[in-house]
Design an enzyme around this catalytic site. Structure first.
Site, short mmCIF file in Angstrom:
data_model
loop_
_atom_site.label_atom_id
_atom_site.label_comp_id
_atom_site.label_asym_id
_atom_site.label_seq_id
_atom_site.Cartn_x
_atom_site.Cartn_y
_atom_site.Cartn_z
N HIS A 245 -2.25 3.15 -10.59
CA HIS A 245 -1.14 2.51 -9.87
C HIS A 245 -0.13 3.53 -9.35
CE1 HIS A 245 1.23 -0.52 -8.08
NE2 HIS A 245 2.26 0.14 -8.52
N TYR A 249 2.07 5.01 -5.27
CA TYR A 249 3.44 5.39 -4.88
C TYR A 249 3.52 6.85 -4.49
CZ TYR A 249 4.50 0.78 -6.45
OH TYR A 249 4.50 -0.57 -6.58
N HIS A 396 -5.51 -5.91 1.24
CA HIS A 396 -4.19 -5.47 0.75
C HIS A 396 -4.01 -3.96 0.95
CE1 HIS A 396 -0.97 -4.50 -2.09
NE2 HIS A 396 -1.82 -3.78 -2.81
N PHE A 397 -5.01 -3.19 0.53
CA PHE A 397 -4.71 -1.75 0.55
C PHE A 397 -4.90 -1.10 1.92
CE2 PHE A 397 -8.98 -1.32 -1.71
CZ PHE A 397 -9.63 -0.58 -0.74
N HIS A 398 -5.53 -1.82 2.85
CA HIS A 398 -5.52 -1.24 4.21
C HIS A 398 -4.17 -1.44 4.88
CE1 HIS A 398 -9.83 -0.69 3.63
NE2 HIS A 398 -9.72 0.21 4.59
N ARG A 459 -15.88 -7.53 -2.68
CA ARG A 459 -15.65 -6.19 -2.15
C ARG A 459 -16.76 -5.26 -2.66
NH1 ARG A 459 -10.87 -3.26 -5.77
NH2 ARG A 459 -11.45 -1.53 -4.41
N ARG A 460 -16.77 -4.04 -2.20
CA ARG A 460 -17.67 -3.01 -2.70
C ARG A 460 -19.12 -3.42 -2.70
NH1 ARG A 460 -14.07 -1.46 -7.96
NH2 ARG A 460 -13.18 0.44 -7.13
FE1 HAS Z 1 -1.32 -2.47 -4.50
C1 HAS Z 1 -4.49 -3.05 -5.75
C2 HAS Z 1 -0.03 -4.78 -6.65
C3 HAS Z 1 1.87 -1.74 -3.37
C4 HAS Z 1 -2.52 0.31 -2.86
N1 HAS Z 1 -3.15 -1.58 -4.32
C5 HAS Z 1 -4.33 -1.98 -4.90
C6 HAS Z 1 -5.39 -1.07 -4.52
C7 HAS Z 1 -4.82 -0.10 -3.72
C8 HAS Z 1 -3.41 -0.43 -3.60
C9 HAS Z 1 -5.51 1.09 -3.11
O1 HAS Z 1 -0.91 -6.20 -9.21
C10 HAS Z 1 -6.86 -1.22 -4.90
C11 HAS Z 1 -7.29 -0.37 -6.05
C12 HAS Z 1 -8.76 -0.60 -6.29
O2 HAS Z 1 -9.58 0.04 -5.62
O3 HAS Z 1 -9.10 -1.47 -7.10
N2 HAS Z 1 0.55 -3.18 -4.90
C13 HAS Z 1 0.86 -4.15 -5.78
C14 HAS Z 1 2.30 -4.42 -5.75
C15 HAS Z 1 2.82 -3.55 -4.81
C16 HAS Z 1 1.73 -2.78 -4.29
C17 HAS Z 1 3.03 -5.42 -6.56
N3 HAS Z 1 -0.49 -1.03 -3.33
C18 HAS Z 1 0.85 -0.90 -3.01
C19 HAS Z 1 1.05 0.28 -2.22
C20 HAS Z 1 -0.19 0.87 -2.08
C21 HAS Z 1 -1.14 0.03 -2.78
C22 HAS Z 1 2.39 0.75 -1.71
C23 HAS Z 1 -0.59 2.11 -1.38
C24 HAS Z 1 0.19 2.89 -0.68
N4 HAS Z 1 -2.12 -3.70 -5.89
C25 HAS Z 1 -1.40 -4.51 -6.71
C26 HAS Z 1 -2.31 -5.13 -7.69
C27 HAS Z 1 -3.58 -4.65 -7.44
C28 HAS Z 1 -3.42 -3.75 -6.31
C29 HAS Z 1 -1.98 -6.08 -8.76
C30 HAS Z 1 -4.87 -4.97 -8.19
C31 HAS Z 1 -5.64 -6.02 -7.49
C32 HAS Z 1 -6.97 -6.28 -8.15
O4 HAS Z 1 -7.15 -7.36 -8.70
O5 HAS Z 1 -7.86 -5.41 -8.12
C33 HAS Z 1 4.29 -3.43 -4.45
O6 HAS Z 1 4.72 -2.10 -4.59
C34 HAS Z 1 4.59 -3.91 -3.05
C35 HAS Z 1 6.08 -3.98 -2.78
C36 HAS Z 1 6.38 -4.07 -1.30
C37 HAS Z 1 7.20 -4.92 -0.71
C38 HAS Z 1 7.38 -4.88 0.79
C39 HAS Z 1 8.77 -4.41 1.21
C40 HAS Z 1 8.83 -4.26 2.69
C41 HAS Z 1 9.18 -3.12 3.34
C42 HAS Z 1 9.07 -3.09 4.84
C43 HAS Z 1 10.36 -2.74 5.56
C44 HAS Z 1 10.19 -2.88 7.04
C45 HAS Z 1 10.41 -1.88 7.95
C46 HAS Z 1 10.09 -2.07 9.38
C47 HAS Z 1 10.91 -0.54 7.56
C48 HAS Z 1 7.96 -5.92 -1.50
C49 HAS Z 1 9.66 -1.90 2.63
C50 HAS Z 1 10.95 -3.06 10.05
C51 HAS Z 1 10.54 -3.15 11.45
C52 HAS Z 1 11.24 -3.80 12.40
C53 HAS Z 1 10.72 -3.85 13.76
C54 HAS Z 1 12.51 -4.47 12.08
CU CU Z 2 -1.38 -1.26 -8.80
#
Ligand code: HAS
Ligand code: CU
Length: 575
Positions: A245, A249, A396-398, A459-460
């Site tokens: 995990h 980050y 999700h991860f793409h 997947r996979r």
């Molecule tokens: Fe995840 C699985 C939960 C974030 C990557 N995640 C994965 C896997 C990858 C991955 C690679 O709880 C698969 C691993 C594998 O091969 O099995 N993930 C989360 C949660 C977050 C999260 C709670 N993941 C990420 C990030 C990754 C990433 C960041 C890569 C960089 N993830 C999971 C969980 C799994 C999981 C389970 C396991 C699933 C399973 O069953 O296998 C949080 O950190 C997300 C928080 C994000 C937000 C969004 C905030 C919005 C923002 C945008 C601002 C907008 C802007 C633009 C700047 C709350 C910051 C505005 C534009 C205008 C034009 C106005």
């Molecule tokens: Cu995770």
């Protein structure tokens, strides 16, 4: 050849150099950044090609590239080259730039060559092991990018992975030493924001990579060499996800560094709040690691109570990203209003959408809002059973690593590359269209992946035999989703080629007397003086992080090793 000489040779004239670019001031550091970027972009090209082949293969659109047995070799190559190699080298590149530029302090020449060489040799070894899988010979590593037991790879794969990580550790030391030299001369100053972000990220990285280092060096490598007879799959999986995990980050925080420190300037304004940015990074240090069990909700042998602790911590961990959404969008709005934007949402039009460095970061942020939302769904213990091991997870991860990180990295390259090469960007129209192309490709692919996951597509696998499944109540069916994935994946590969064309044309172009970009960053609206000094004391945050890790991981890990270090399975502990 020095720039002035080269210019004179070409034009016969002497020019006063009015450049104060990074490359002029720090030639060796710029060289190190370029080396890292070169490896990063090479991996991006090859890994991206594998990705397109997979998208066409598993959707059944075109299966002529590889056999289904070799699919797993490509899948491993895709994941390792993109998620581990492209990211790590881009990050070590941009972190080197961030530290040197914000401290005005050179890196150690010897140390920086050492860490780069260590990482590079590691990458070559791991890459050879993976590609060996295509030859049918004894060297192979079809273990996917998560590489935990019971699948086994050739020892050189593990050795390569270990070297990549050890190299990144040495890089962290190099940056820290630069900081120490700066601190000796600036005893009372606040740590510049970019360096603070690098140090915080590396602190998290040291705490979390211990897990994968123990997994590889104590278990997988000796096992693959035949020195130990067996490994406990649950224990090694747990050690992997302890790291698995926080590594996400490690990819995200450099993107946040860009969104906090560069995107406000690209938007025409200033960062809304420097203290809030520091709080966000401190929260990541504290909370990133004690959450790994959210990847193991379905694993037997881990007490439910500890899975629950991981879920609770994960929900707290949403906070830094939600704070980021607020601060970064507020900074963009400030920039837009400086540029004459008005209205409640009308200001959005005033943003520089034709500048690819800006549009890429903004689109990456937009997609991350969706990716973060699917992350929240993953994190819920009960709803995770619905999506785990389905195509939803790659969806999700793409959006996260594949867009929030990757598109931000590509976008900021349009701004950074001129400063580390001394050459203005070429093929500007291609660059301008590229982030939008990525956005369209990813919208198609990730949307269909999420929906296909809900329909139960795994997947996979090279052979998801779901051709005849009817998926009611949602537009289209499996065939339509497969088509979207294939078209999306192909568009993404085209966007990648566009990016690489711009990079190559710029890199091999002529050096420019005057650069169109500069690296001056305007101060934040609310500066570091508005936050308590304790925020910069990373030792305290490290201590709290370690205490939380011990609470979250101590008892379950103990129960796994208590029944014998290499014995599979372990009795559950009641909670
Ligand atoms: Fe995840 C699985 C939960 C974030 C990557 N995640 C994965 C896997 C990858 C991955 C690679 O709880 C698969 C691993 C594998 O091969 O099995 N993930 C989360 C949660 C977050 C999260 C709670 N993941 C990420 C990030 C990754 C990433 C960041 C890569 C960089 N993830 C999971 C969980 C799994 C999981 C389970 C396991 C699933 C399973 O069953 O296998 C949080 O950190 C997300 C928080 C994000 C937000 C969004 C905030 C919005 C923002 C945008 C601002 C907008 C802007 C633009 C700047 C709350 C910051 C505005 C534009 C205008 C034009 C106005
Ligand atoms: Cu995770």
């Amino acid at each position: 050849m020095a720039f002035a000489d080269e210019y004179k040779e070409k034009t016969g004239e002497t020019v006063p150099i009015d450049r104060e670019a990074f490359v002029d001031k720090f030639p060796h550091d710029a060289f190190i950044v370029r080396l890292n970027l070169a490896v990063a972009f090479g991996s991006l090209g090859v890994g991206g090609l594998f990705g397109m082949i997979q998208a066409l293969h598993r959707t059944g659109i075109y299966r002529g590239f590889v056999s289904s047995a070799d699919y797993y070799t490509l899948l491993t190559g895709h994941g390792v080259l993109l998620a581990l190699v492209f990211t790590t080298f881009f990050i070590t590149g941009i972190f080197s730039w961030a530290v040197v530029a914000s401290l005005d302090e050179k890196l150690s020449e010897r140390l920086s060559k050492t860490w780069f060489a260590t990482m590079f040799v590691g990458t070559l070894l791991a890459g050879l092991a993976i590609l060996g899988g295509l030859t049918g010979g004894p060297v192979s590593a079809d273990v996917l990018f998560t590489f935990y037991a019971p699948m086994a790879a050739h020892p050189i794969f593990y050795l390569g992975a270990a070297l990549l990580i050890v190299g990144s550790w040495i890089a962290g030391v190099d940056w820290y030493l630069a900081y120490r030299r700066w601190r000796a001369e600036h005893p009372d100053d606040r740590i510049p924001l970019r360096t603070f972000m690098v140090l915080a990220t590396m602190l998290m990285w040291y705490i979390s990579t211990i897990g994968v280092a123990v997994e590889v060096l104590v278990f997988l490598l000796p096992w693959s060499l035949g020195l130990i007879p067996a490994v406990d799959p649950l224990l090694t999986r747990t050690l992997f996800w302890y790291f698995g995990h926080p590594v996400v980050y490690f990819w995200l925080m450099p993107a946040y560094l860009v969104w906090y420190t560069l995107l406000p300037k690209l938007s025409g304004g200033r960062l809304f709040s420097d203290p809030l940015a520091r709080v966000v990074f401190v929260l990541f240090v504290i909370l990133s690691t004690p959450v790994g069990f959210h990847h193991q909700y379905v694993d037997p042998g881990i007490p439910e109570g500890f899975k629950f602790i991981a879920m609770t911590n994960t929900m707290f961990l949403l906070l830094p990203s939600l704070l980021t959404a607020f601060t970064v969008v507020a900074s963009m709005e400030h920039g837009a209003r400086q540029r004459g934007g008005t209205g409640r949402l009308g200001w959005l039009r005033a943003l520089p959408w034709d500048n690819p460095a800006f549009s890429g970061c903004a689109l990456a942020g937009l997609m991350f809002a969706a990716g973060g939302f699917s992350g929240m769904i993953n994190a819920g213990m009960n709803i995770n059973y619905l999506v785990h091991n389905t195509l939803w997870v790659p969806g999700h991860f793409h959006l996260t690593v594949g867009t929030a990180a990757a598109l931000t990295f590509m976008a900021i390259t349009y701004w950074l590359l001129p400063q580390v090469t001394g050459k203005n960007l070429k093929l500007k129209t291609v660059a301008m269209v590229q982030p939008y192309t990525w956005f369209v490709g990813m919208t198609l692919m990730s949307n269909a992946m999420h929906r296909a996951g809900l329909a139960g597509v795994p997947r996979r696998t090279a052979e998801p035999q779901y051709a005849n499944v009817e998926f009611e109540n949602v537009i289209g069916g499996i065939a339509e989703m497969r088509l979207q994935i294939a078209i999306g994946g192909t568009i993404l590969f085209i966007a990648l080629l566009m990016f690489l064309a711009v990079v190559v044309a710029t890199w091999f172009g002529d050096r420019s007397a005057k650069l169109e970009v500069n690296s001056e960053l305007p101060p934040a609206l609310s500066g570091p003086q508005n936050s308590p000094v304790v925020l910069d004391d990373l030792r305290i945050w490290a201590l709290i992080a370690i205490v939380l890790v011990v609470i979250a991981y101590g008892p379950p890990l103990w129960s796994m090793v208590a029944d014998g270090l290499f014995a599979p399975g372990s009795p559950p502990i009641p909670v």
